[in-house]
Each structure stands twice: as structure tokens, then as C-alpha cells.
Scaffold this active site. Structure first.
Site, PDB file in Angstrom:
ATOM      1  N   LYS A 187       0.848  -1.191   0.000  1.00 31.23           N
ATOM      2  CA  LYS A 187       0.000   0.000   0.000  1.00 31.23           C
ATOM      3  C   LYS A 187       0.881   1.237   0.000  1.00 31.23           C
ATOM      4  CE  LYS A 187      -1.899   2.730   2.727  1.00 31.23           C
ATOM      5  NZ  LYS A 187      -1.706   3.903   1.840  1.00 31.23           N
ATOM      6  N   GLU A 262      10.413   1.401   9.620  1.00 37.36           N
ATOM      7  CA  GLU A 262      11.416   2.350   9.112  1.00 37.36           C
ATOM      8  C   GLU A 262      10.812   3.733   9.277  1.00 37.36           C
ATOM      9  OE1 GLU A 262      14.366   1.792   7.998  1.00 37.36           O
ATOM     10  OE2 GLU A 262      14.430  -0.309   7.413  1.00 37.36           O
ATOM     11  N   CYS A 296      14.181  10.851   4.816  1.00 34.36           N
ATOM     12  CA  CYS A 296      14.241  10.429   6.217  1.00 34.36           C
ATOM     13  C   CYS A 296      15.635  10.612   6.803  1.00 34.36           C
ATOM     14  CB  CYS A 296      13.779   8.985   6.343  1.00 34.36           C
ATOM     15  SG  CYS A 296      14.656   7.868   5.247  1.00 34.36           S
ATOM     16  N   GLU A 393      10.691  16.246  13.501  1.00 30.55           N
ATOM     17  CA  GLU A 393      10.927  16.236  12.055  1.00 30.55           C
ATOM     18  C   GLU A 393      10.221  17.423  11.405  1.00 30.55           C
ATOM     19  OE1 GLU A 393       9.654  12.412  10.445  1.00 30.55           O
ATOM     20  OE2 GLU A 393      11.560  12.304   9.379  1.00 30.55           O
TER      21      GLU A 393
END
Ligand code: NAD
Length: 504
Positions: A187, A262, A296, A393
Site C-alpha cells: 500500500k 522504518e 528520512c 521532524e
């Protein structure tokens, strides 16, 4: 709805592709749920829309994936390897085309897209070579048994990927899962489903059974969540944000399904005064501004030794103003826009918070270029490690520069983070370079370099950057079950009620 230029581009390859839906058993199945609309990041115009997948597809998914996995496993390992190698060749042949689709449907700059497509071909080549080398081992147990270990496929695995590098992450997860003998339900982000559908179609064209890779076009909180709750899957491999990762891991844990996570990062890029400062500056720019910071592993915390802090940061701010930000379809830009409105608003919000907390913008520049297109000029903030801009982040072209005194201070600040995905050190002192590499808690670390990753080397996070490893041999192990087989070899074996070597 797909705009005409994208539709004709996709139809070059998939003549029947008129609307976006999920790819199940090789066929496009249209969704029936809420309409999902995707926009061009360049000018916020509507690009395409489709309906969220219907959870009633799960029974079919289970059946076709199971059947395809059985067929896949019945082939020899070498046959599977040849098919994966053929996938790589198809991707190479169609690289220009795939890059254009990725650029137009995922708002990825065309040059970045070309590079990422070729990396995907490399991933299939690498794992094609592994299929007949994933053998077990014989353990010299202290009994009369022959004990050997088998690596077996899990069955069907569920992969969930984010929007920032759609085709790259699709290859990164698919190639090892297939090489280990599994079927996959993938997905991709609801914001970027198209390139994953095309890669899955290429896998089928290369000779893999239909239904071996099924791609779901839809939201995470609806169909994604339902698949975790209901589908016959043996593992969930999730790439995305820490918040979603925690949610997914607990949903999977409710069914005792293991996960690989992850997740995000807030990586420290450490510059010592003895480094080659020109290279360090260029490396620091690539570390955070490449891909407009939507990576990332971005070097989003820049730790600079206090003796060179002011000059280094001023030069970095000046250089960052020269980065060409523009239309992702243009090959002459350095970086493109922020992928989508929600993320653009998040970056703007974090910039406001940073300034409210007392961070300053080096060079006094204007970060937000336009809110018609989602453009942000690379920005260097000066702050400290306690600020939210240094702890959360931002996932945009924004770096926060933080001064440090000495090696101990640099390592302390680098590790003062909930994340542990990556990091780097720039120094000409080789012993210090290795000491720092050993002391920073991160899954990937560079010395006098940044951002290089390769499918042959393990990748993953410490702390809230996740657990488990993608890529390299470690990914094959993640996608395998391990079985220990005991064969009695004694003529007159003795049987014991105890565990361990039989006595006497
Ligand atoms: P996200 O967590 O919002 O979404 C990721 C995926 O999860 C999407 O496919 C989404 O549809 C799905 N999802 C959302 N809610 C779900 C639910 N309840 N159940 C099942 N699936 C669900 O992340 P994003 O905004 O798409 O991506 C950006 C994030 O990804 C950043 O945090 C970035 O650091 C991270 N990322 C990590 C890596 C890595 O390898 N560590 C690589 C790329 C991106």
C-alpha cells in the site's frame, strides 16, 4: 479522473489504464470509498482523483496472493532469480518513461526521479543474485543429531510506504520480499500510488505469477488499517512517520504479527574545525536540501564546532540562497516543491514555532516563496538542541545549526534525540572520526560524506527511528521465517524427557 497528459503517458504502457484503482491479480479494481484528490505541487492544480479501496477486496487479496506465493515458491530459486533480473531489465528499458510518470504523479523533480528509477533496477539486480544463495546452515549440535537451518518464505507480507520516494521505497521493499519467496500486498501512500502500480505490472510482465504483487490505492486509516486487522499476512513492513508507525505496530501486535518499522529521523551532521570545510559545506547542503529536505536521512541538525560556527553558518546561508528551487518538471532546477499542501503547511508551521522559540534565520532570508505552489527556499536556522525545530521532524529544506565545544559535547548533543536513523562527522582526524561513528546512536553513519546508501548495505533505525533492517542480507532475513530441523542419526537413540543433550 486523470489529466490527459498523464493518462496517455500511462496508456503507452498499460493500454487499459483509464482510471486509478488497486492492482489485484494483475487487474485494476476501482475503489468505491471516499474520493481522493491529488494536486500538482507546482501550482496546486488538480492532477488526478480516485476512490479509496473497498475493504471487501481483502478476501480476494488473500486468495490470489496465497495462490501466487505457492506458484512462486514452487519455482526453483534460480528461476525466481532470473525473473527478478528480468524485472530490472524492464525497468532499465522503461527508465525514462517511469521517471516521467514519477515526476508527474509524485511531484518528484525529473532528475531525482531518473536517478531513483535506476536505483530500483539495481535493487532487483542485487536481489536476483541472492535467490539461490539464501541457504541455511548446519549447526554442530552436541547430540547425535544433524541439525540444519532453513530460511523459508513468510507467505504474504504487507508493505506500507510513504510519499517522499515512492518508486525507490517500492523497489527497496519489494525486491527482498520477492527474493525471499513471498507474495506482497503493497500500500503506497494515497498521495503517490501510480509508480508502484507500474512496477508491480512490470514484475508480472517479467514472468512472476499474477497476484504475487498487489498494490492498494487508498488511505492508510481505512484500507491500510483493515488489511492489518483482517488479511492473512505474516509480517508488516512499514516505512513512514513515527506516529503512524506506533499505531501500526500496536494494531499488528493485537494479532501477534511482527513488524519492521522504518521511521523518521533528526540526524546530526557534525562538523569539526579541522575538516575540509569546503567539502563539509557542500556535504551539509546536500544532506539537508537534497529532495527539498523530504528525506528520512536528511542532516537536519547541523552541529558545528564553536570556533568556526559563525563563518561556516554564514557561508552556508549564502550558498543555500543560490539553490535553484522550481518546477519539478524542469531539468535545470536543483530542488522542487514540497510534495503536498499538508506537508507544506507543516514546514511553515515549524518555521513559525522555531522563530517563536528564539531561533533566528541565518542570512535573514525569506523561506516561503509562494503558497500557490508549495515552494520553500532552503533555510538555515540558528538555534539550540532543546528547540522543537531540533527535536521534531520538519521534513523540508530547513536545517537548524547548533554550536558545540568539543568531541564529547558533539556526541552528547547528537545523541540527545528520540531519533537514531543516521548521522555524519566531518573531520581530518581519523581516530576521532571512528570514535564518533561508534558513539552516535544511529543505524547509518557517514565519515566525510553524507546520504550515500546502497541496496547491498543494511539500513534502519535506532530508538524511535524504528526497528528491523531493510536492504542487504538483513532484509532477506527480515522477510524469512527461520526453521531449525533436527534429524536423529544414532543407531539406537535414547529419548529424554529433558531438554538438552541426552545424558549417559
Ligand atoms: P505517514 O506515516 O503519514 O504515512 C505512511 C504510510 O502509512 C502511507 O501509506 C499511509 O497511507 C499509511 N498509513 C497512515 N495511517 C495508517 C494506518 N492507520 N494504518 C495503516 N497505514 C497507514 O508518513 P508520510 O507522511 O507518508 O511519510 C513521511 C514520513 O516517512 C517521515 O516521517 C519520514 O521520515 C518517513 N520515512 C522513513 C523512511 C525510512 O526508511 N526510515 C523512508 C522514507 C520516509
Amino acid at each position: 479522473m486523470i489529466n490527459n497528459s498523464i493518462q496517455s503517458l500511462i496508456q503507452n504502457f498499460l493500454p487499459d489504464f483509464t482510471e486509478i484503482g488497486s492492482l489485484i491479480n494483475g487487474e485494476i479494481v476501482l475503489g468505491t470509498g471516499e474520493e481522493i484528490q491529488l494536486y500538482r505541487a507546482h501550482d496546486a492544480s488538480l492532477l488526478l482523483s480516485f476512490r479509496d479501496a473497498d475493504p471487501s477486496i481483502i478476501a480476494t487479496l488473500d486468495q490470489v496472493a496465497h495462490q501466487a506465493q505457492q506458484q512462486w515458491q514452487q519455482q526453483t530459486a534460480a528461476q525466481r532469480g532470473r525473473i527478478l533480473f528480468q524485472v530490472a531489465q524492464l525497468i532499465r528499458q522503461q527508465a525514462e518513461y517511469l521517471a516521467q510518470v514519477e515526476c508527474l504523479t509524485s511531484n518528484k523533480p525529473i532528475n531525482d526521479a531518473k536517478g531513483e528509477v535506476l536505483r530500483v533496477a539495481e535493487m532487483f539486480e542485487y536481489y536476483a543474485g541472492w535467490t539461490d544463495k539464501l541457504h541455511g546452515e548446519v549447526i554442530p549440535v552436541p547430540t547425535s543429531h544433524l541439525n540444519y537451518v532453513r530460511y523459508e518464505p513468510i507467505g504474504t507480507v504487507f508493505q506500507i510506504t510513504p510519499w517522499n520516494a515512492p518508486i525507490f521505497t517500492c523497489g527497496w521493499q519489494l525486491a527482498p520480499a520477492l527474493a525471499a519467496g513471498n507474495a506482497v500486498i503493497l500500500k503506497p501512500s494515497e498521495l503517490t500510488p501510480v509508480s508502484s502500480i507500474l512496477v508491480a505490472k512490470m514484475i508480472e510482465l517479467a514472468g512472476a505469477p499474477k497476484g504475487l504483487v498487489n498494490v492498494i490505492a487508498g488511505y492508510g486509516h481505512t484500507i491500510g488499517q483493515e488489511i492489518i486487522a483482517q488479511a492473512d499476512i505474516g509480517k508488516v513492513c512499514f516505512v513512514g512517520s513515527p506516529q503512524t508507525g506506533r499505531h501500526i505496530a500496536s494494531a499488528a501486535a493485537a494479532r501477534c504479527i511482527p513488524c519492521v518499522l522504518e521511521l523518521g529521523g533528526k540526524s546530526a551532521n557534525i562538523i569539526f574545525e579541522d575538516a575540509n570545510l569546503d567539502q563539509a559545506r557542500q556535504g551539509a547542503m546536500a544532506a539537508i536540501f537534497g529532495g527539498a529536505g523530504q528525506s528520512c536521512v536528511s542532516g537536519s541538525r547541523l552541529l558545528v564546532q564553536d570556533s568556526i560556527f559563525e563563518t561556516f553558518v554564514a557561508q552556508l546561508a549564502t550558498a543555500s540562497q543560490k539553490i535553484k528551487v522550481g518546477n519539478p518538471e524542469s531539468p535545470s532546477i536543483d530542488i522542487g516543491p514540497i510534495n503536498n499542501r499538508k506537508q507544506f503547511e507543516h514546514v511553515c508551521h515549524m518555521l513559525n514555532i522555531a522563530q517563536e522559540e528564539g531561533a533566528t534565520i541565518a542570512g535573514n532570508t525569506q523561506p516561503i516563496l509562494s503558497d500557490e505552489g508549495f515552494y520553500i527556499q532552503p533555510t538555515v536556522l540558528v538555534g539550540n538542541n532543546e528547540m522543537r525545530c531540533a527535536q521534531e521532524e520538519i521534513f523540508g529544506p530547513v536545517v537548524v545549526a547548533i554550536p558545540f565545544k568539543d568531541e564529547e559535547d558533539a556526541v552528547r548533543i547528537a545523541n540527545q534525540s528520540n531519533f537514531g536513523l543516521a548521522g555524519a562527522v566531518w573531520t581530518n582526524d581519523v581516530a576521532r572520526a571512528h570514535r564518533v561513528a561508534a558513539s552516535v546512536k544511529a543505524g547509518t553513519f557517514w565519515i566525510n560524506s553524507y546520504k550515500t546508501i546502497h541496496v547491498s548495505s543494511p539500513f534502519g533505525g535506532y530508538k524511535q527511528s524504528g526497528y528491523g533492517r531493510s536492504s542487504g542480507l538483513d532484509a532477506l532475513r527480515e522477510y524469512s521465517e527461520v526453521k531449525s530441523v533436527w534429524v536423529e542419526t544414532a543407531n539406537q537413540p535414547t529419548f529424554s524427557f529433558k531438554y538438552g543433550p541426552s545424558e549417559g
